[in-house]
Design a protein around this motif. Structure first.
Motif, PDB file in Angstrom:
ATOM      1  N   LEU A 164       0.834  -1.201   0.000  1.00 45.21           N
ATOM      2  CA  LEU A 164       0.000   0.000   0.000  1.00 45.21           C
ATOM      3  C   LEU A 164       0.868   1.251   0.000  1.00 45.21           C
ATOM      4  N   VAL A 165       1.898   1.268   0.836  1.00 45.17           N
ATOM      5  CA  VAL A 165       2.787   2.436   0.889  1.00 45.17           C
ATOM      6  C   VAL A 165       3.467   2.651  -0.463  1.00 45.17           C
ATOM      7  N   HIS A 166       3.956   1.581  -1.072  1.00 45.36           N
ATOM      8  CA  HIS A 166       4.634   1.688  -2.359  1.00 45.36           C
ATOM      9  C   HIS A 166       3.700   2.271  -3.426  1.00 45.36           C
ATOM     10  N   ARG A 167       2.453   1.822  -3.435  1.00 43.73           N
ATOM     11  CA  ARG A 167       1.505   2.321  -4.435  1.00 43.73           C
ATOM     12  C   ARG A 167       1.125   3.780  -4.168  1.00 43.73           C
ATOM     13  N   LEU A 168       1.042   4.150  -2.900  1.00 41.89           N
ATOM     14  CA  LEU A 168       0.744   5.544  -2.566  1.00 41.89           C
ATOM     15  C   LEU A 168       1.901   6.459  -2.939  1.00 41.89           C
ATOM     16  N   LEU A 169       3.123   6.007  -2.722  1.00 36.97           N
ATOM     17  CA  LEU A 169       4.292   6.808  -3.098  1.00 36.97           C
ATOM     18  C   LEU A 169       4.294   7.097  -4.593  1.00 36.97           C
ATOM     19  N   ALA A 170       3.867   6.116  -5.382  1.00 37.40           N
ATOM     20  CA  ALA A 170       3.832   6.294  -6.833  1.00 37.40           C
ATOM     21  C   ALA A 170       2.646   7.140  -7.281  1.00 37.40           C
ATOM     22  N   ALA A 171       1.544   7.099  -6.523  1.00 35.67           N
ATOM     23  CA  ALA A 171       0.308   7.743  -6.958  1.00 35.67           C
ATOM     24  C   ALA A 171       0.171   9.182  -6.494  1.00 35.67           C
ATOM     25  N   SER A 172       0.811   9.556  -5.386  1.00 37.11           N
ATOM     26  CA  SER A 172       0.570  10.871  -4.800  1.00 37.11           C
ATOM     27  C   SER A 172       1.870  11.567  -4.392  1.00 37.11           C
ATOM     28  N   PRO A 173       2.240  12.640  -5.073  1.00 36.58           N
ATOM     29  CA  PRO A 173       3.417  13.417  -4.666  1.00 36.58           C
ATOM     30  C   PRO A 173       3.287  13.986  -3.253  1.00 36.58           C
ATOM     31  N   GLN A 174       2.059  14.383  -2.864  1.00 36.34           N
ATOM     32  CA  GLN A 174       1.876  14.920  -1.512  1.00 36.34           C
ATOM     33  C   GLN A 174       2.136  13.840  -0.467  1.00 36.34           C
ATOM     34  N   PHE A 175       1.615  12.632  -0.715  1.00 39.01           N
ATOM     35  CA  PHE A 175       1.895  11.538   0.220  1.00 39.01           C
ATOM     36  C   PHE A 175       3.388  11.271   0.300  1.00 39.01           C
ATOM     37  N   ALA A 176       4.064  11.242  -0.841  1.00 42.78           N
ATOM     38  CA  ALA A 176       5.504  10.972  -0.857  1.00 42.78           C
ATOM     39  C   ALA A 176       6.269  12.014  -0.058  1.00 42.78           C
ATOM     40  N   ALA A 177       5.868  13.279  -0.184  1.00 45.83           N
ATOM     41  CA  ALA A 177       6.556  14.345   0.546  1.00 45.83           C
ATOM     42  C   ALA A 177       6.346  14.196   2.053  1.00 45.83           C
ATOM     43  N   LEU A 178       5.105  13.930   2.463  1.00 44.15           N
ATOM     44  CA  LEU A 178       4.819  13.770   3.891  1.00 44.15           C
ATOM     45  C   LEU A 178       5.453  12.503   4.443  1.00 44.15           C
ATOM     46  N   TRP A 179       5.456  11.434   3.657  1.00 44.43           N
ATOM     47  CA  TRP A 179       6.070  10.187   4.099  1.00 44.43           C
ATOM     48  C   TRP A 179       7.566  10.404   4.375  1.00 44.43           C
ATOM     49  N   GLY A 180       8.177  11.236   3.564  1.00 45.20           N
ATOM     50  CA  GLY A 180       9.595  11.519   3.736  1.00 45.20           C
ATOM     51  C   GLY A 180       9.910  12.301   4.994  1.00 45.20           C
ATOM     52  N   GLU A 181       8.918  12.958   5.597  1.00 46.78           N
ATOM     53  CA  GLU A 181       9.145  13.709   6.834  1.00 46.78           C
ATOM     54  C   GLU A 181       9.210  12.806   8.064  1.00 46.78           C
ATOM     55  N   HIS A 182       8.771  11.568   7.916  1.00 48.44           N
ATOM     56  CA  HIS A 182       8.922  10.533   8.940  1.00 48.44           C
ATOM     57  C   HIS A 182       8.207  10.865  10.260  1.00 48.44           C
TER      58      HIS A 182
END
Length: 279
Positions: free
Chosen positions: A197-215
Motif C-alpha cells: 500500500l505504501v509503495h503504491r501511494l508513493l507512486a500515486a501521490s506526490p503529496q503523500f511521498a513528501a509527507l512520508w519523507g518527513e517521517h
C-alpha cells in the motif's frame, strides 16, 4: 459446500442472539428465539427469502461477500466466521497481515452506541463496520474494494473524498493520516500488505511521498473534526479512538463538540435520512 451443516449453523447462531445484542428492540409478543429471519436479512443487507433458503439448505453457494455480511449480522467471533466460510466451501479471509472482519465485541459496542456515530477500522484504515449514524454521516464506507478500501488511498488519490472536510483542515488530515500509517508500517515491519500500500501511494501521490519523507509517526488516539455533510452542513465533532490490545483494530467514536450545534445537526441528520456521496 455442506448445505445441511451450514443451514443448521446459521439457524442456531440466529436463535442464540437477542435483539438487544444487535441494537434492536425486543418488542411485544416475540415468540421466536433470538432474531427473526427478516431481522438477520435487514442487518446483513439481503433478502429475507435468501436467508430462508440458506437455513433450509436450498441455496446455491454463498459468495464471500454474502458470508462476510452474515458474519457481521450474526456477530460471529473470528473462529465462528472461519467455520461459516468452511461450511460454505469458501476460504476464510486472510488475516495474518491485518483483520478483514470486525471483532464481535466491537460490533456489540457499535450497537450500544446508538445515535452516536462510530466505526470499526483496521490498522490500515479499512472500514470494517459502521453503525447507522456513521453511515448517515459519511455514507457507506464498507462498500469499497481494492485500494479504495483504505482511507489513506482515497484521501490522497480522490479529490472528491476530501469534500467531506473543510479545505483549511486538509493539511492537518493529510499529516495525521500519514503519521498513523507510519506507525502501522513500523509495527508490521516487512508485512507485504502494508509495504504494498505504501509503495503504491508513493507512486500515486506526490503529496503523500513528501509527507512520508518527513517521517512523522503517531497513532491517532483523539482528534477534533469538522465534517461537511451535504444535508446539514458543517458538524463539529470530537473523535476518540479505542484500540484493541493487539493494535489490529480500532473503534472510532464521534461525539458532538460542546458549545456547538453538532448535537442538533446529528439529530436532524437522523431524521433526514441517508447521505449519498458521489465518491
Amino acid at each position: 459446500m455442506q448445505r445441511d451443516d451450514l443451514a443448521d449453523f446459521l439457524r442456531r447462531r440466529r436463535e442464540a442472539i437477542r435483539p438487544a445484542d444487535v441494537g434492536l428492540a425486543e418488542g411485544p409478543r416475540r415468540r421466536t428465539a433470538g432474531l427473526r429471519r427478516e431481522e438477520v436479512a435487514l442487518l446483513a443487507g439481503m433478502s429475507t427469502d435468501y436467508v430462508v433458503r440458506l437455513e433450509q439448505g436450498r441455496s446455491a453457494q454463498p459468495s464471500a461477500q454474502m458470508l462476510s455480511a452474515l458474519a457481521r449480522a450474526l456477530r460471529l467471533t473470528e473462529d465462528e466466521r472461519d467455520h461459516l466460510y468452511h461450511l460454505a466451501g469458501q476460504q476464510p479471509p486472510r488475516s495474518p497481515g491485518g483483520a478483514t472482519h470486525a471483532r464481535a465485541g466491537l460490533l456489540r459496542m457499535l450497537d450500544l452506541l446508538g445515535d452516536t456515530p462510530a466505526t470499526v477500522a483496521s490498522d490500515l484504515g479499512e472500514t470494517l463496520a459502521q453503525n447507522r449514524m456513521a453511515t448517515l454521516l459519511f455514507g457507506d464506507q464498507t462498500r469499497f474494494r481494492g485500494d479504495r478500501r483504505f482511507h489513506a488511498w482515497r484521501w490522497f488519490t480522490d479529490p472528491e473524498w476530501r469534500q467531506a472536510y473543510p479545505q483549511e483542515d486538509a493539511e492537518h488530515h493529510s499529516r495525521v493520516t500519514v503519521a498513523d500509517l507510519r506507525a502501522t508500517a513500523a509495527r508490521r515491519h516487512g508485512d507485504s500488505d502494508v509495504d504494498g500500500l505504501v509503495h503504491r501511494l508513493l507512486a500515486a501521490s506526490p503529496q503523500f511521498a513528501a509527507l512520508w519523507g518527513e517521517h512523522e509517526v503517531a497513532v491517532r488516539r483523539s482528534d477534533r473534526k469538522r465534517i461537511v455533510n451535504r444535508q446539514v452542513g458543517v458538524i463539529h465533532l470530537d473523535c476518540e479512538t479505542l484500540v484493541t490490545p493487539d493494535l489490529g483494530q480500532k473503534l472510532l467514536v464521534l461525539t458532538p463538540q460542546p458549545g456547538t450545534d453538532a448535537a442538533e445537526k446529528l439529530a436532524l441528520l437522523s431524521v433526514v435520512g441517508l447521505t449519498h456521496f458521489s465518491a
